[in-house]
Scaffold this motif. Structure first.
Motif, PDB file in Angstrom:
ATOM      1  N   GLY A  48       0.897  -1.168  -0.026  1.00 46.23           N
ATOM      2  CA  GLY A  48      -0.125  -0.050   0.006  1.00 46.23           C
ATOM      3  C   GLY A  48       0.937   1.284  -0.033  1.00 46.23           C
ATOM      4  N   GLY A  49       2.141   1.155  -0.627  1.00 40.75           N
ATOM      5  CA  GLY A  49       2.792   2.143  -0.490  1.00 40.75           C
ATOM      6  C   GLY A  49       4.013   1.945   0.498  1.00 40.75           C
ATOM      7  N   GLU A  50       4.282   0.932   1.023  1.00 38.00           N
ATOM      8  CA  GLU A  50       5.252   0.858   2.026  1.00 38.00           C
ATOM      9  C   GLU A  50       6.534   0.629   1.081  1.00 38.00           C
ATOM     10  OE1 GLU A  50       5.297   0.370   5.285  1.00 38.00           O
ATOM     11  OE2 GLU A  50       3.323  -0.075   5.773  1.00 38.00           O
ATOM     12  N   TYR A  87       3.511   5.223   2.987  1.00 36.75           N
ATOM     13  CA  TYR A  87       3.361   6.136   2.018  1.00 36.75           C
ATOM     14  C   TYR A  87       1.933   6.138   1.344  1.00 36.75           C
ATOM     15  CZ  TYR A  87       8.505   6.841   2.633  1.00 36.75           C
ATOM     16  OH  TYR A  87       9.643   7.022   2.956  1.00 36.75           O
ATOM     17  N   ARG A  88       1.264   7.163   1.004  1.00 33.46           N
ATOM     18  CA  ARG A  88       0.149   7.086   0.124  1.00 33.46           C
ATOM     19  C   ARG A  88      -0.166   8.286  -0.711  1.00 33.46           C
ATOM     20  NH1 ARG A  88      -5.248   5.352   3.306  1.00 33.46           N
ATOM     21  NH2 ARG A  88      -5.836   4.868   1.286  1.00 33.46           N
ATOM     22  N   ILE A  89      -0.325   8.303  -1.964  1.00 31.53           N
ATOM     23  CA  ILE A  89      -0.126   9.243  -2.845  1.00 31.53           C
ATOM     24  C   ILE A  89      -1.695   9.518  -3.642  1.00 31.53           C
ATOM     25  CG2 ILE A  89       0.822  10.397  -4.677  1.00 31.53           C
ATOM     26  CD1 ILE A  89       2.987   8.746  -4.316  1.00 31.53           C
ATOM     27  N   PHE A  90      -2.280  10.648  -3.556  1.00 36.22           N
ATOM     28  CA  PHE A  90      -3.677  11.029  -4.482  1.00 36.22           C
ATOM     29  C   PHE A  90      -3.558  12.074  -5.250  1.00 36.22           C
ATOM     30  CE2 PHE A  90      -4.203   8.874  -0.092  1.00 36.22           C
ATOM     31  CZ  PHE A  90      -5.377   8.279  -0.126  1.00 36.22           C
ATOM     32  N   ASP A  91      -4.459  11.928  -6.341  1.00 34.64           N
ATOM     33  CA  ASP A  91      -4.698  13.274  -7.338  1.00 34.64           C
ATOM     34  C   ASP A  91      -6.078  13.234  -7.113  1.00 34.64           C
ATOM     35  OD1 ASP A  91      -5.772  11.025  -8.498  1.00 34.64           O
ATOM     36  OD2 ASP A  91      -4.516  11.271 -10.331  1.00 34.64           O
ATOM     37  N   TRP A 136       6.365  10.262  12.886  1.00 40.03           N
ATOM     38  CA  TRP A 136       6.672  11.446  12.031  1.00 40.03           C
ATOM     39  C   TRP A 136       5.375  11.646  10.834  1.00 40.03           C
ATOM     40  CZ3 TRP A 136      10.261   8.562  13.785  1.00 40.03           C
ATOM     41  CH2 TRP A 136      11.259   9.172  14.849  1.00 40.03           C
ATOM     42  N   ASN A 137       4.378  12.350  11.082  1.00 34.13           N
ATOM     43  CA  ASN A 137       3.453  12.461   9.935  1.00 34.13           C
ATOM     44  C   ASN A 137       3.512  13.572   9.310  1.00 34.13           C
ATOM     45  OD1 ASN A 137       2.256   9.828  10.799  1.00 34.13           O
ATOM     46  ND2 ASN A 137       0.969  10.857  12.349  1.00 34.13           N
ATOM     47  N   LEU A 138       3.691  13.374   7.903  1.00 31.99           N
ATOM     48  CA  LEU A 138       3.866  14.672   6.952  1.00 31.99           C
ATOM     49  C   LEU A 138       2.841  14.687   5.669  1.00 31.99           C
ATOM     50  CD1 LEU A 138       7.092  13.403   7.756  1.00 31.99           C
ATOM     51  CD2 LEU A 138       7.569  15.565   6.834  1.00 31.99           C
ATOM     52  N   ILE A 191       2.918  10.880   4.439  1.00 31.62           N
ATOM     53  CA  ILE A 191       4.143  10.006   4.955  1.00 31.62           C
ATOM     54  C   ILE A 191       3.814   9.861   6.494  1.00 31.62           C
ATOM     55  CG2 ILE A 191       6.484  10.016   5.311  1.00 31.62           C
ATOM     56  CD1 ILE A 191       6.910  12.050   3.295  1.00 31.62           C
ATOM     57  N   GLU A 192       3.796   8.510   6.880  1.00 29.43           N
ATOM     58  CA  GLU A 192       3.871   8.134   8.251  1.00 29.43           C
ATOM     59  C   GLU A 192       5.051   7.263   8.685  1.00 29.43           C
ATOM     60  OE1 GLU A 192       0.047   6.051   8.712  1.00 29.43           O
ATOM     61  OE2 GLU A 192      -1.244   7.693   8.084  1.00 29.43           O
ATOM     62  N   ALA A 193       5.893   7.928   8.824  1.00 24.92           N
ATOM     63  CA  ALA A 193       7.217   7.427   9.332  1.00 24.92           C
ATOM     64  C   ALA A 193       7.284   7.041  10.784  1.00 24.92           C
ATOM     65  CB  ALA A 193       8.576   8.168   9.305  1.00 24.92           C
ATOM     66  N   ASP A 194       7.742   5.693  11.306  1.00 21.41           N
ATOM     67  CA  ASP A 194       7.829   5.558  12.521  1.00 21.41           C
ATOM     68  C   ASP A 194       9.358   4.881  13.041  1.00 21.41           C
ATOM     69  OD1 ASP A 194       8.157   3.126  11.456  1.00 21.41           O
ATOM     70  OD2 ASP A 194       6.139   2.269  11.454  1.00 21.41           O
ATOM     71  N   GLU A 195      10.073   4.982  12.146  1.00 23.51           N
ATOM     72  CA  GLU A 195      11.453   4.648  12.433  1.00 23.51           C
ATOM     73  C   GLU A 195      12.417   5.211  11.539  1.00 23.51           C
ATOM     74  OE1 GLU A 195      13.897   0.422  13.460  1.00 23.51           O
ATOM     75  OE2 GLU A 195      12.217   0.572  12.234  1.00 23.51           O
TER      76      GLU A 195
END
Length: 549
Positions: free
Chosen positions: A21-23, A210-214, A277-279, A251-255
């Motif tokens: 899913g965007g990993e 990671y997830r990307i949308f348009d 860290w969510n961006l 972006i959902e980073a956990d490490e």
């Protein structure tokens, strides 16, 4: 080099399950070469020689300016050194400059340096005052020791590198997105890290989603990483063209991994930090869409063994381009195919310049191609992105090399496992593949737990079909029990085929005792055909925008 999408029909190469899913996927580059001058904490008070370096690297200067300028300085420094030595020999002060017969030369040196500084300031113009500091430029996608492919460089020349204010802090570290390149086929970002005092930290994201949308919804993608000791680069190659005026990256980073020094080359010294860290990174596609061009292609071909290829079109974007087409099997091919009309298949092709050379930077794009199977039409649609696709500036040619169809097979070989040896192998021959099974043992899996028990079949030989490790293999013992086989070894993907040494293995999971008799069956083979004879020139015309007129 031969090019082929790495997935067959009926399987979405960019499905969330395959990419998590965007990993984040495996890194595609060696991460972090060393960098001598990469720390932003030195950017406030730069030494004079560092400022000269920044000025000399201004991109508005002629290509050969630095070379000519430094050659001139080198000759002057040699003369100056001789002057100072002569001056010291006569008891003069080198710090205050020569006196007597050497004063005129010293004045000439000072005049030259002043003139050179004026020339540099004029050449750079306002750029000198608007460029970031040296440390900031090192923390860039285009730093001297960062890899930037052709598409990234072309996007920069088109003014497509944007700043971002996306940032998140946790566990004493801040992740900040510095630069963004985005168009309808691709998104590249640079991520910088800072400690709790705001000082730059050399780090990289280890775990993230990671997830990307348009405007049309979520975009499937493949991801890669790289950068330099001060910047973490993330490259997202889309599985379809982004449509609309904006793309959003979540972006959902956990490490993360952080180095105590200026680079991450010594992994043993890195600290692993857990956190959250969510961006959100948004990028306006309006300018990129205006610089893009789409072209319909009305070309088609049917191979001698029943694979039909129908081109749809191509696109040229600031960072590269795409080629899109559909494939399907004719009636005869469907009879042979494993799965019938939905039988998996793929193509090997290359994009050539007018000189007949394959384009650079496109050699790894087979990992980025995506395919989707439509059950109603029986067609597979392919989306193939490129990092180098100058279709407007010079003629390009599509060349079909070969193709693969997964077909049914009834090939097999039987033997007594205890009798196998290099001198008395069991020979397997099918579809041009010739394997010699030279040994069989049952015991703990060398790559598994000590309690595991597997059957290990060792073999060598010659392969004609480079995808044979993905074929359907099964081992059946004397009682009729079947054990699926998985390949373990290394094979170079080459459409010319190749030789195998004796280190290749098939692993039979769950086998606990040595069978008295064993039959190795291949029930499906990814058969490679080399009888294709088709090429065409890609049109250089087209309409502006992402959606063709």
């Amino acid at each position: 080099m031969k090019w082929r999408p790495n997935t067959g029909a009926g399987k979405a190469a960019y499905s969330p399950r395959e990419t998590g899913g965007g990993e984040e996927e495996k890194r595609t580059e060696q991460h972090r070469p060393s960098l001598a001058e990469g720390s932003e904490e030195r950017s406030e008070e730069l030494p004079e020689d560092a400022r000269w370096t920044e000025l000399l690297s201004a991109e508005t200067l002629p290509e050969d300016f630095t070379e000519r300028f430094m050659a001139e300085l080198e000759s002057l420094e040699i003369e100056a050194e001789e002057d100072f030595r002569a001056a010291e020999h006569e008891g003069q002060s080198a710090d205050s400059g020569p006196r007597g017969p050497y004063r005129k030369k010293w004045a000439a040196r000072k005049s030259f340096w002043a003139a050179a500084a004026a020339v540099l300031l004029l050449a750079g113009g306002l750029l000198v005052y608007t460029q970031p500091t040296i440390a900031e430029r090192f923390r860039s996608l285009f730093a001297a020791d960062s890899y930037a492919d052709t598409g990234m460089r072309e996007a920069r020349e088109a003014g497509m590198v944007a700043d971002s204010d996306a940032a998140a802090s946790d566990a004493g570290y801040t992740l900040k997105v510095q630069e963004v390149i985005a168009d309808s086929t691709r998104m590249v970002i640079s991520v910088a890290m800072f400690d709790k005092d705001g000082k730059p930290a050399a780090g990289t994201i280890l775990g993230a989603h990671y997830r990307i949308f348009d405007d049309q919804g979520e975009i499937p993608f493949r991801s890669g990483s790289g950068g330099n000791p001060s910047i973490d680069r993330r490259d997202f190659t889309f599985g379809r063209s982004a449509v609309g005026s904006e793309v959003s990256l979540y972006i959902e980073a956990d490490e993360i991994a952080v180095s105590p020094g200026e680079n991450l080359s010594d992994g043993s010294q890195n600290k692993t930090i857990k956190g959250s860290w969510n961006l959100l990174v948004k990028s306006d596609l309006s300018k990129a869409n205006a610089l893009s061009k789409t072209t319909r292609i009305e070309e088609s071909y049917e191979t001698p063994h029943g694979l039909r290829i129908e081109m749809l079109g191509t696109s040229r974007t600031p960072s590269g381009g795409t080629l899109e087409f559909e494939t399907f099997l004719n009636a005869e091919a469907r009879k042979r195919a494993e799965g019938g009309a939905q039988g998996k298949h793929s193509v090997y092709f290359r994009i050539e310049s007018g000189e007949g050379e394959s384009l650079a930077d496109n050699l790894q794009t087979q990992f980025n191609a995506s395919s989707t199977f439509d059950r109603w039409s029986g067609r597979t649609r392919w989306f193939c992105p490129f990092n180098n696709f100058p279709s407007e500036s010079r003629p390009l040619r599509f060349v079909l090399d070969s193709y693969v169809i997964e077909e049914q097979s009834d090939a097999s070989v039987s033997f007594r496992p205890e009798e196998l040896s290099k001198d008395r192998p069991a020979e397997f021959a099918d579809s041009g593949d010739r394997f010699a099974f030279t040994g069989f043992a049952v015991g703990p899996d060398p790559n598994g737990s000590p309690e595991s028990s597997v059957g290990i079949l060792t073999f060598s030989g010659h392969f004609n079909n480079p995808e044979f490790p993905s074929d359907t293999w099964i081992a059946v013992d004397e009682s009729g029990r079947g054990y699926p086989l998985t390949f373990r070894g290394a094979v170079t993907s080459d459409t010319a085929g190749g030789e195998l040494d004796g280190d290749q293995q098939f692993i039979a999971e769950g086998m606990t005792s040595l069978p008295k008799r064993l039959t190795i069956k291949r029930t499906a083979v990814h058969r490679l055909y080399r009888d294709a004879d088709w090429s065409f020139q890609i049109p250089q015309t087209g309409s502006s925008g992402v959606v063709p007129e």
